[in-house]
Design a protein around this motif. Structure first.
Motif, mmCIF file in Angstrom:
data_model
loop_
_atom_site.group_PDB
_atom_site.id
_atom_site.type_symbol
_atom_site.label_atom_id
_atom_site.label_comp_id
_atom_site.label_asym_id
_atom_site.label_seq_id
_atom_site.Cartn_x
_atom_site.Cartn_y
_atom_site.Cartn_z
ATOM 1 N N THR A 1 93.573 100.571 52.827
ATOM 2 C CA THR A 1 93.302 99.847 51.597
ATOM 3 C C THR A 1 93.624 98.372 51.802
ATOM 4 O OG1 THR A 1 93.897 101.799 50.343
ATOM 5 C CG2 THR A 1 93.897 99.723 49.143
ATOM 6 N N VAL A 2 92.723 97.528 51.366
ATOM 7 C CA VAL A 2 92.972 96.089 51.395
ATOM 8 C C VAL A 2 92.966 95.615 49.948
ATOM 9 C CG1 VAL A 2 92.234 93.852 52.289
ATOM 10 C CG2 VAL A 2 91.712 95.934 53.571
ATOM 11 N N GLY A 3 94.065 95.032 49.545
ATOM 12 C CA GLY A 3 94.190 94.701 48.124
ATOM 13 C C GLY A 3 94.195 96.009 47.353
ATOM 14 N N GLU B 1 89.775 100.473 48.797
ATOM 15 C CA GLU B 1 89.803 101.318 49.986
ATOM 16 C C GLU B 1 88.599 100.967 50.858
ATOM 17 O OE1 GLU B 1 89.354 105.794 49.966
ATOM 18 O OE2 GLU B 1 91.317 105.597 50.932
ATOM 19 N N ILE B 2 88.873 100.565 52.094
ATOM 20 C CA ILE B 2 87.800 100.138 52.995
ATOM 21 C C ILE B 2 87.508 101.231 54.021
ATOM 22 C CG2 ILE B 2 86.992 98.347 54.587
ATOM 23 C CD1 ILE B 2 87.586 97.180 51.862
ATOM 24 N N LEU B 3 88.544 101.747 54.651
ATOM 25 C CA LEU B 3 88.335 102.856 55.587
ATOM 26 C C LEU B 3 88.693 104.155 54.864
ATOM 27 C CD1 LEU B 3 89.713 101.345 58.927
ATOM 28 C CD2 LEU B 3 87.380 101.288 57.996
ATOM 29 N N ASN C 1 77.082 94.901 58.136
ATOM 30 C CA ASN C 1 78.095 93.975 57.647
ATOM 31 C C ASN C 1 78.853 94.593 56.483
ATOM 32 O OD1 ASN C 1 77.961 91.751 59.316
ATOM 33 N ND2 ASN C 1 76.159 90.928 58.241
ATOM 34 N N GLY C 2 80.137 94.381 56.464
ATOM 35 C CA GLY C 2 80.949 94.858 55.353
ATOM 36 C C GLY C 2 81.292 96.332 55.439
ATOM 37 N N SER C 3 81.009 96.950 56.603
ATOM 38 C CA SER C 3 81.269 98.385 56.708
ATOM 39 C C SER C 3 82.722 98.684 57.062
ATOM 40 C CB SER C 3 80.325 99.006 57.738
ATOM 41 O OG SER C 3 80.498 98.389 58.992
ATOM 42 N N GLY C 4 83.490 97.649 57.422
ATOM 43 C CA GLY C 4 84.908 97.878 57.709
ATOM 44 C C GLY C 4 85.270 97.740 59.178
ATOM 45 N N LYS C 5 84.384 97.130 59.973
ATOM 46 C CA LYS C 5 84.646 96.992 61.408
ATOM 47 C C LYS C 5 85.859 96.086 61.657
ATOM 48 C CE LYS C 5 80.479 95.420 62.420
ATOM 49 N NZ LYS C 5 79.899 95.340 61.055
ATOM 50 N N SER C 6 85.852 94.913 60.992
ATOM 51 C CA SER C 6 86.985 94.008 61.184
ATOM 52 C C SER C 6 88.263 94.595 60.596
ATOM 53 C CB SER C 6 86.707 92.644 60.546
ATOM 54 O OG SER C 6 85.703 91.979 61.280
ATOM 55 N N THR C 7 88.105 95.328 59.508
ATOM 56 C CA THR C 7 89.272 95.981 58.910
ATOM 57 C C THR C 7 89.921 96.913 59.927
ATOM 58 O OG1 THR C 7 88.247 95.833 56.737
ATOM 59 C CG2 THR C 7 90.023 97.453 56.999
ATOM 60 N N GLY D 1 98.855 93.273 54.952
ATOM 61 C CA GLY D 1 97.916 93.417 53.846
ATOM 62 C C GLY D 1 96.888 94.521 54.066
ATOM 63 N N TYR D 2 96.932 95.124 55.247
ATOM 64 C CA TYR D 2 96.017 96.231 55.527
ATOM 65 C C TYR D 2 96.845 97.507 55.527
ATOM 66 C CZ TYR D 2 92.490 92.777 56.557
ATOM 67 O OH TYR D 2 91.597 91.743 56.441
ATOM 68 N N GLU D 3 96.781 98.216 54.406
ATOM 69 C CA GLU D 3 97.706 99.323 54.219
ATOM 70 C C GLU D 3 97.071 100.653 54.597
ATOM 71 O OE1 GLU D 3 100.378 101.459 50.828
ATOM 72 O OE2 GLU D 3 99.026 99.848 50.215
ATOM 73 N N PHE E 1 89.593 88.205 68.228
ATOM 74 C CA PHE E 1 89.256 88.019 66.815
ATOM 75 C C PHE E 1 87.784 87.665 66.603
ATOM 76 C CE2 PHE E 1 93.407 87.382 64.413
ATOM 77 C CZ PHE E 1 94.195 87.912 65.412
ATOM 78 N N GLN E 2 87.247 88.179 65.512
ATOM 79 C CA GLN E 2 85.895 87.755 65.132
ATOM 80 C C GLN E 2 85.903 86.262 64.813
ATOM 81 O OE1 GLN E 2 84.144 89.907 61.842
ATOM 82 N NE2 GLN E 2 82.195 88.829 62.030
ATOM 83 N N TYR E 3 86.961 85.840 64.122
ATOM 84 C CA TYR E 3 87.115 84.415 63.816
ATOM 85 C C TYR E 3 88.446 83.923 64.376
ATOM 86 C CZ TYR E 3 83.437 85.743 60.551
ATOM 87 O OH TYR E 3 82.275 86.241 60.010
HETATM 88 N N1 LIG Z 1 91.244 90.360 52.696
HETATM 89 C C1 LIG Z 1 90.351 91.097 52.006
HETATM 90 N N2 LIG Z 1 90.507 91.306 50.695
HETATM 91 C C2 LIG Z 1 89.615 92.058 49.991
HETATM 92 N N3 LIG Z 1 88.541 92.621 50.545
HETATM 93 C C3 LIG Z 1 88.337 92.444 51.852
HETATM 94 C C4 LIG Z 1 89.215 91.681 52.658
HETATM 95 N N4 LIG Z 1 88.769 91.687 53.914
HETATM 96 C C5 LIG Z 1 87.635 92.412 53.878
HETATM 97 N N5 LIG Z 1 87.381 92.871 52.657
HETATM 98 C C6 LIG Z 1 86.248 93.715 52.258
HETATM 99 O O1 LIG Z 1 86.293 94.856 53.053
HETATM 100 C C7 LIG Z 1 85.005 95.268 53.421
HETATM 101 C C8 LIG Z 1 84.931 95.394 54.908
HETATM 102 O O2 LIG Z 1 85.027 94.138 55.497
HETATM 103 P P1 LIG Z 1 85.090 93.931 57.059
HETATM 104 O O3 LIG Z 1 86.087 94.874 57.616
HETATM 105 O O4 LIG Z 1 85.270 92.509 57.313
HETATM 106 O O5 LIG Z 1 83.639 94.396 57.461
HETATM 107 P P2 LIG Z 1 82.791 94.094 58.775
HETATM 108 O O6 LIG Z 1 83.699 93.535 59.791
HETATM 109 O O7 LIG Z 1 82.246 95.418 59.151
HETATM 110 O O8 LIG Z 1 81.706 93.151 58.379
HETATM 111 C C9 LIG Z 1 84.051 94.232 52.838
HETATM 112 O O9 LIG Z 1 83.526 94.769 51.629
HETATM 113 C C10 LIG Z 1 84.918 93.066 52.544
HETATM 114 O O10 LIG Z 1 84.430 92.366 51.446
#
Ligand SMILES: Nc1ncnc2c1ncn2[C@@H]1O[C@H](COP(=O)(O)OP(=O)(O)O)[C@@H](O)[C@H]1O
Ligand SMILES: [Mg+2]
Lengths: 253, 448
Positions: free
Chosen positions: A13-15, A18-20, A39-45, A55-57, A87-89
């Motif tokens: 969960t981020v914030g 739930e992302i994963l 994009n936005g599927s949770g890869k970076s998460t 912040g990534y619980e 890092f991606q960024y």
């Molecule tokens: N710090 C954050 N706070 C709230 N939502 C986030 C945060 N980081 C990412 N997200 C959300 O989590 C989802 C997955 O993001 P991310 O892991 O960056 O995806 P990807 O890398 O696959 O593009 C997205 O919907 C994004 O908006």
């Protein structure tokens, strides 16, 4: 022995969000796996939660690295044990030179493993070897970490850090994005040089392009917080043709 | 219980008895100057928050501590190692609790045209130019502590760099304070005259020993004549209960340059009030500083730069790091007077707050009374960057070291303004030593 990286039913969960949502992934030692997804599927998460970003619980499930649960470990402990995230960024740190940064990082890791620190001479020798192989100019070492670097320079700098730190598990988060073909080849060569039976790599990418230079053993599709499909390297080519529409639809729940 | 506000008279108490022992006894002009200072101090009274310049700094330490004048015995205490900052200095002058210690100093071998003397000696020698400058560079100024210094000045140095003389190595002035039975007060007064086309570097180092209270009320007057140049550095590493108040007045002549850098790394209250007058065309100054505070320490930088002539320029960068419950004040005023067209003044103040209890008050001010000028100012306060911290830690760098790296990087931007390399390194060493855990980073600053 089990896989180098063993992720079981991972919920993150981020914030409040739930992302994963129950991600499973097993990456054996010596293998390279690719994670692809929209994009936005949770890869970076996923990459951040492996590296230990605040912040990534983890609300459910676990991440085992060589059989050990990563969750209670600080980011620096994970690095010392051999986890590395490109890092991606990449983050800019004005006022800290690249050389100092690399030396502090390497020596911190060596200290935590009970190895002796490298002195300035030994370190410079080691660094020279890596920069030469990666075609990184000396001037990039004297500059502040990533400050004012172009996109390509930043990505190459991530690979340089990886080459210096020699991790057991490298997670590359879209290291290919924004690279021209020459830079892409350099990055791929850097990753391939690190391939060995005791190391593993997780290549996160949006495109198949990088995977023609770094051949993955397996390809996983991440969408909506879970691995939707896994397959051999031919899956990457298929995705390139069909796109991610299928998975967007699948997870539209 | 409510604290007792103390009065100017109370602060003067105890000093009258020793009046006859102050340097320059028997010089009518000086007796006159002292009397004026005393009168002004009594009239002005101790500064309160009603005064713009003292808006954010309270004089609380004076309410709970009684200071007595420093005596000769205080100055004779034994100090094993003189905390010199520079390896290569053209001269070193050492004061202990305000007393000049000749046997610890070294002023031999200075080139012709350079004269450095402790105030008392210079006054006794009757150097005529001192009467023309002391109190005159500053002029009438409504600053109570400057006036108090004028009344009580008892130590400090007088420096004169004669026309066309250039001194490459810095002059190091060390003020060691502390280790007295009761809290003392002393009043160093410095006068620096850089004549036409001359140049020099002066480093003033205040350092406290032990943890006892003391009060250093310093005042400095600087006159950089046409085409002259002065690099004027200060390091304040006072004891945890010490008060250091420093008031400086600087006049910069035609095509002359004044560069200042003040580093404060400790003290219960350390305050620097600097006024610079860019008095003639082509005059320029750099007024920079850094401060590192922790515990309940309080640091105040209050500056005024006045552009009085065309084509004058000023640069000002202050950076501070505040931990625990420490406080800092930055008040920077740039005034571009009528007739000072084609001038430029740039100011930047930045603070890094390492804890939730730390606070800073920043007040940048521009007053512009002419067209055709370039001026800017900026002030910011923030915390360590979480993304940077994570990035460093993800590479194996432990959190404490990562924080140190970032704090150092933050301050380096200010310290790099110090143009003398030896002084810059000494300053960076001070910064490194202030940091909570020892770091392994020193060599980075060496090579620059
Ligand atoms: N710090 C954050 N706070 C709230 N939502 C986030 C945060 N980081 C990412 N997200 C959300 O989590 C989802 C997955 O993001 P991310 O892991 O960056 O995806 P990807 O890398 O696959 O593009 C997205 O919907 C994004 O908006
Ligand atoms: Mg991403």
């Amino acid at each position: 022995m089990g896989p180098m990286l063993d992720i079981k039913n991972l919920h993150v969960t981020v914030g409040e969000k739930e992302i994963l949502k129950g991600l499973d992934l097993a990456l054996p030692a010596g293998e390279v796996h690719a994670i692809m997804g929209p994009n936005g599927s949770g890869k970076s998460t996923l990459s951040y939660v492996i590296a230990g970003r605040e912040g990534y619980e983890i609300t459910k499930g676990q991440i085992l690295f060589r059989g050990e649960d990563l969750a209670p470990m600080q980011p620096e402990e994970r690095a010392a044990k051999g986890v590395f995230l490109a890092f991606q960024y990449p983050v800019e740190i004005p006022g800290v030179t690249n050389t100092t940064f690399l030396k502090e990082a390497l020596n911190a890791i060596r200290r935590s493993r009970g190895e002796s620190e490298l002195d300035a001479m030994q370190f410079v020798k080691l660094l020279r070897r890596q920069t030469k192989e990666l075609g990184i100019p000396d001037d990039m070492l004297k500059r502040s970490v990533n400050a004012g670097f172009s996109g390509g320079e930043k990505k190459r700098n991530e690979i340089l850090q990886m080459a210096v730190l020699q991790p057991l598990l490298a997670v590359l988060d879209e290291t290919d994005s924004g690279l021209d073909i020459d830079a892409l080849k350099i990055v791929a060569a850097g990753v391939n040089r690190l391939r060995s039976p005791e190391r593993s790599t997780l290549v996160i990418t949006h495109y198949q392009r990088l995977l023609s230079y770094i051949e993955p053993d397996r390809v996983h599709v991440l969408a909506h917080g879970r691995i939707q499909r896994s397959g051999g390297k031919e899956l990457a080519a298929e995705l390139e043709r069909t796109g991610y529409a299928e998975f967007k639809a699948v997870a539209a729940e | 219980m409510a604290r007792q506000a103390i009065s100017a008279d109370q602060l003067l108490q105890g000093f009258d008895a020793g009046k006859g022992a102050l340097p320059g006894r028997g010089l009518p002009w000086l007796a006159n100057l002292r009397a004026q200072g005393r009168e002004r101090f009594r009239t002005l009274g101790l500064p309160t928050a009603k005064l713009e310049a003292w808006r954010y700094t309270r004089l609380r330490p004076f309410e709970d501590t009684q200071f007595r004048p420093a005596t000769e015995a205080d100055g004779r205490i034994n100090v094993d190692v003189i905390p010199a900052l520079l390896k290569g200095a053209a001269a070193r002058i050492v004061f202990i609790n305000g007393l000049y210690r000749q046997e610890l100093s070294n002023v031999a071998g200075l080139p012709a045209g350079v004269s450095i003397e402790p105030l008392a000696k210079a006054l006794a020698a009757g150097s005529g130019w001192i009467a023309d400058h002391l109190g005159r560079v500053a002029g009438e100024t409504p600053q109570a502590f400057f006036a108090l210094n004028t009344a009580l000045m008892d130590s400090g140095v007088v420096v004169k760099i004669a026309r066309g003389t250039s001194l490459d190595l810095p002059i190091e002035i060390v003020h060691v304070s502390g280790l007295t039975d009761r809290p003392i007060m002393y009043s160093p007064r410095n006068l620096i005259l850089v004549e036409e086309g001359a140049s020099a570097t002066v480093l003033v180092h205040h350092v406290g020993l032990g943890a006892g209270a003391y009060f250093v009320n310093g005042a400095t007057e600087v006159d950089v004549r046409d085409g002259g140049s002065l690099r004027h550095y200060t390091v304040e590493a006072e004891s945890i209960d010490a008060i250091n108040l420093a008031t400086a007045h600087v006049r910069v002549g035609r095509d002359a340059h004044y560069e200042a850098f003040g580093l404060a790394v400790g003290g219960r209250l350390s305050r620097s009030e600097v006024s610079i007058r860019l008095a003639a065309p082509g005059a320029s100054c750099k007024l920079n500083g850094a401060y590192l505070m922790r515990g309940a320490e309080h640091c105040d930088n209050t500056t005024v730069i006045e552009h009085l002539a065309p084509h004058t320029s000023s640069r000002e960068v202050f950076k501070g790091v505040l931990d625990d419950e420490s406080r800092a004040v930055f008040q920077g005023r740039i005034v571009v007077h009528k007739g000072a067209q084609k001038s430029d003044g740039h100011q930047l103040s930045k603070a890094l707050l390492l804890s939730a209890g730390a606070e800073i008050d920043q007040k940048p001010e521009l007053e512009i009374y002419t067209d055709d000028v370039k001026c800017s100012h900026g002030a910011a306060a923030g915390q360590l960057d979480a993304a940077q911290l994570f990035y460093l830690r993800s590479r194996g760098i432990p959190e404490a070291l990562a924080r140190n790296l970032l704090v150092q990087a933050f301050l380096a931007e200010a310290v790099e303004e110090v143009s003398d390399i030896g002084v810059r390194e000494a300053m960076m060493d001070k910064v490194v030593h202030w940091l909570p855990a020892q770091c392994y980073l020193q060599e980075q600053w060496r090579g620059r």
